[in-house]
Design a protein around this motif. Structure first.
Motif, PDB file in Angstrom:
ATOM      1  N   ARG A  31       0.842  -1.209   0.000  1.00 19.03           N
ATOM      2  CA  ARG A  31       0.000   0.000   0.000  1.00 19.03           C
ATOM      3  C   ARG A  31       0.872   1.252   0.000  1.00 19.03           C
ATOM      4  O   ARG A  31       1.075   1.864  -1.037  1.00 19.03           O
ATOM      5  CB  ARG A  31      -0.951  -0.038   1.216  1.00 19.03           C
ATOM      6  CG  ARG A  31      -2.159   0.875   1.070  1.00 19.03           C
ATOM      7  CD  ARG A  31      -1.883   2.309   1.447  1.00 19.03           C
ATOM      8  NE  ARG A  31      -1.477   2.468   2.825  1.00 19.03           N
ATOM      9  CZ  ARG A  31      -0.980   3.605   3.321  1.00 19.03           C
ATOM     10  NH1 ARG A  31      -0.828   4.652   2.542  1.00 19.03           N
ATOM     11  NH2 ARG A  31      -0.600   3.683   4.588  1.00 19.03           N
ATOM     12  N   ASP A  32       1.485   1.596   1.125  1.00 15.64           N
ATOM     13  CA  ASP A  32       2.325   2.805   1.139  1.00 15.64           C
ATOM     14  C   ASP A  32       3.524   2.609   0.207  1.00 15.64           C
ATOM     15  O   ASP A  32       3.940   3.529  -0.493  1.00 15.64           O
ATOM     16  CB  ASP A  32       2.815   3.103   2.568  1.00 15.64           C
ATOM     17  CG  ASP A  32       2.723   4.583   2.926  1.00 15.64           C
ATOM     18  OD1 ASP A  32       2.573   5.388   1.999  1.00 15.64           O
ATOM     19  OD2 ASP A  32       2.799   4.931   4.111  1.00 15.64           O
ATOM     20  N   HIS A 220       4.309   4.664  12.570  1.00 21.58           N
ATOM     21  CA  HIS A 220       4.314   4.671  11.093  1.00 21.58           C
ATOM     22  C   HIS A 220       5.186   5.853  10.695  1.00 21.58           C
ATOM     23  O   HIS A 220       4.781   7.003  10.833  1.00 21.58           O
ATOM     24  CB  HIS A 220       2.870   4.839  10.592  1.00 21.58           C
ATOM     25  CG  HIS A 220       2.746   4.924   9.104  1.00 21.58           C
ATOM     26  ND1 HIS A 220       2.111   3.954   8.342  1.00 21.58           N
ATOM     27  CD2 HIS A 220       3.153   5.861   8.220  1.00 21.58           C
ATOM     28  CE1 HIS A 220       2.137   4.296   7.070  1.00 21.58           C
ATOM     29  NE2 HIS A 220       2.763   5.455   6.968  1.00 21.58           N
ATOM     30  N   HIS A 222       7.867   8.002   8.127  1.00 21.65           N
ATOM     31  CA  HIS A 222       8.435   8.272   6.800  1.00 21.65           C
ATOM     32  C   HIS A 222       9.861   8.796   6.965  1.00 21.65           C
ATOM     33  O   HIS A 222      10.249   9.287   8.019  1.00 21.65           O
ATOM     34  CB  HIS A 222       7.530   9.221   6.022  1.00 21.65           C
ATOM     35  CG  HIS A 222       6.344   8.480   5.453  1.00 21.65           C
ATOM     36  ND1 HIS A 222       6.361   7.922   4.202  1.00 21.65           N
ATOM     37  CD2 HIS A 222       5.149   8.151   6.003  1.00 21.65           C
ATOM     38  CE1 HIS A 222       5.202   7.304   3.992  1.00 21.65           C
ATOM     39  NE2 HIS A 222       4.439   7.417   5.068  1.00 21.65           N
ATOM     40  N   ASN A 256       9.370   4.664   3.663  1.00 23.71           N
ATOM     41  CA  ASN A 256       8.920   4.353   5.028  1.00 23.71           C
ATOM     42  C   ASN A 256      10.070   3.693   5.784  1.00 23.71           C
ATOM     43  O   ASN A 256      11.105   3.371   5.202  1.00 23.71           O
ATOM     44  CB  ASN A 256       7.753   3.360   4.969  1.00 23.71           C
ATOM     45  CG  ASN A 256       6.480   3.978   4.416  1.00 23.71           C
ATOM     46  OD1 ASN A 256       6.476   4.529   3.327  1.00 23.71           O
ATOM     47  ND2 ASN A 256       5.397   3.880   5.149  1.00 23.71           N
TER      48      ASN A 256
END
Ligand code: KIV
Ligand code: ZN
Length: 537
Positions: A31-32, A220, A222, A256
């Motif tokens: 997804r990401d 989560h 980045h 990520n």
């Protein structure tokens, strides 16, 4: 009704240390990770990645964003149906349409989770959502309640959480838990935070929110400032017990937190980071190679854990130390991440069994057909090249994986290059089983080849990147070419490898076109349809 899957519940947080310190690994490569410009994967590629993540011990697989496109919906449903162990989740914004679509995609999952999010920072609320904080707060309750109608396992994320005012963040988290969220994610959406600050955010929220013990907190991160892994670990120290990450750290912008780096940091420094997870670390290299091959995103040579040089020692002092005791310069063994000591040297006399073993050593497991094709190409290569290095095999297998099941294939290419122009190319393609040939001139041989491709498969995509690198040293080295095409804001990257740079160029361009076709087929089938034109040179 969904089966709660978390090995860790709020009661576990009161339990003995061994249970309390279990962290769950949430992988969002599909997804990401897939949101990285150019990193798109086909359905088959996504299934292959999902299977590997499940086998590796990932607890939660974020399979996509079902409302985003037909392709994403199909991928999430297909992954949900086949995954045996992991929880499968799909992303949804704070809209009932998004949430209902995610629920539909997850209908057949053994362990479904809906992951729903909304922005909570002043900047995002004002400019992106154009809503007042009180309206956003009402959305939090509504989105979580809606998701809970379908599944028991609901994750709520405060997008841009690290730039959110603490009081408002606490109110949103409390509302989300009250509405039934079982996991609360506080993402560092823009990669802005630093370890001390992120750790404090989790400590503060967990202390201040009265019902915080009823949910698991999640990190989560980045990597815009290169701090994603450090921040992730800081968040865990602050009390988070779910880690969101991706293989090779792929993801929006700078990516990520890399799964392999987080997992190996926890394992290697278990003395001061006593958080357990159930990842089989010997599969990390395999996962890295697979994701690199299907996205055509190269892994930088000095990348921690899975880079080509991660366990290479070249300086005399280091080599001397290593020979005396490997621990002098190695804080973890190559074997622990799935890199075995090279034992088999491959050449033209190597048989298929040795070839298969060698690929295993390098971290690849291919299906029977792919193995047969790769072996045939290896034999051709060994006939043409004196020494077949590990890097040659890696390029060859990546090329094989990247080109599997393509509708358009390169059958033949001949090129006239040199100082007296015009340079020209004659290219034969197999397009959906039909052969087509075209001859074209160009401003150089690569331009001539790409002109042939344009004539045989008319398309509007723009070439954004063309890059060549030699896989090994020597003039007989294989060339690996990367091509990125962009159409209507969507880009795809693909690679091609061959001892002939021009053949590799054609293969890379065609691979990118195949990927683009798969992408477009889901949304606008007429956009790039192969238009077979047989032109006699
Ligand atoms: O970075 C982010 O904020 C996200 C959310 C959707 C979780 O990816
Ligand atoms: Zn993200």
């Amino acid at each position: 009704m969904a089966i709660p899957t978390q090995p860790q519940t709020s009661e576990d947080m009161q339990a003995p240390v061994s249970v309390r310190d279990r962290v769950v690994i949430f992988d969002t490569t599909l997804r990401d990770g897939e949101q990285s410009p150019g990193a798109s994967m086909t359905l088959d590629e996504k299934l292959e990645v999902a299977d590997l993540l499940d086998e590796m011990g990932v607890d939660i697989i974020e399979a996509g964003f079902p409302i985003a496109s037909e392709g994403d919906f199909e991928a999430v449903s297909a992954i949900a149906k086949r995954i045996k162990n992991a929880t499968v989740t799909g992303l949804a914004r704070a809209s009932f349409k998004d949430i209902d679509r995610a629920a539909e995609a997850l209908r057949f999952a053994r362990r479904p989770r809906i992951h729903t999010f909304v922005s909570t920072s002043p900047l995002h609320m004002k400019y992106k959502l154009q809503k007042e904080p009180e309206e956003v707060l009402a959305m939090v309750t509504a989105q979580v309640e809606r998701a809970r109608k379908f599944v028991e396992d609901v994750e709520w994320s405060a997008e841009d959480g690290t730039r959110t005012e603490m009081d408002f963040l606490c109110r949103c988290v409390e509302a989300a838990i009250k509405a039934g969220a079982t996991t609360i994610n506080i993402p560092d959406t823009v990669g802005y935070t630093v370890p001390e600050e992120y750790e404090a955010i989790f400590r503060n929220v967990r202390e201040r929110v009265p019902n915080a013990d009823k949910a698991i907190f999640s990190v989560h991160c980045h990597n815009d400032l290169g701090l994603a892994v450090a921040n992730t670990i800081a968040g865990v120290r602050g009390g988070a017990r779910q880690i969101e990450c991706t293989i090779n750290g792929i993801g929006e912008r700078a990516g990520n937190a890399a799964l392999e780096e987080v997992v190996m940091a926890l394992r290697t420094r278990a003395d001061i980071l006593p958080y357990r997870n159930k990842i089989d670390t010997t599969m990390l290299m395999r996962a890295s190679k697979l994701v690199s091959a299907v996205t055509s995103f190269p892994v930088q040579y000095n990348k921690a854990i899975v880079g080509r040089n991660a366990f290479a020692h070249e300086s005399g002092i280091h080599q001397d130390g290593m020979l005396k005791n490997a621990q002098t310069y190695e804080i973890m063994t190559p074997e622990s991440v799935g890199v075995s000591k090279t034992s088999l040297v491959m050449g033209k006399h190597s048989g298929s069994h040795a070839f298969k073993e060698k690929l295993k050593e390098l971290g690849y497991t291919l299906g029977d057909n792919a193995l047969k094709d790769a072996f045939k190409r290896f034999k051709d290569l060994a006939d043409r090249k004196k020494i077949v290095y590990d890097e040659d095999l890696e390029a060859l297998v990546d090329d094989e994986i990247g080109h599997a099941g393509e509708r358009i294939k390169v059958l033949a290419l001949s090129v006239i290059a040199g100082t007296t122009g015009p340079q020209s190319a004659t290219l034969t393609l197999d397009i959906d089983g039909k052969e087509a040939t075209h001859h074209s001139t160009g401003n150089g041989p690569v331009d001539a080849i790409f002109n042939c491709i344009h004539a045989l498969v008319p398309h509007a995509a723009v070439l954004e990147l063309y890059q060549v690198h030699a896989v090994t040293e020597g003039t007989d080295a294989q060339a690996e070419v990367s091509v990125r095409l962009q159409e209507e804001g969507k880009s795809v990257t693909a690679k091609g490898a061959d001892p002939d740079t021009l053949v590799a160029s054609a293969r890379a361009y065609i691979a990118a076109l195949n990927k683009l076709m798969v992408k477009r087929l889901k949304t606008r089938p007429e956009a790039i349809e192969p238009n077979v034109r047989a032109v006699t040179p």
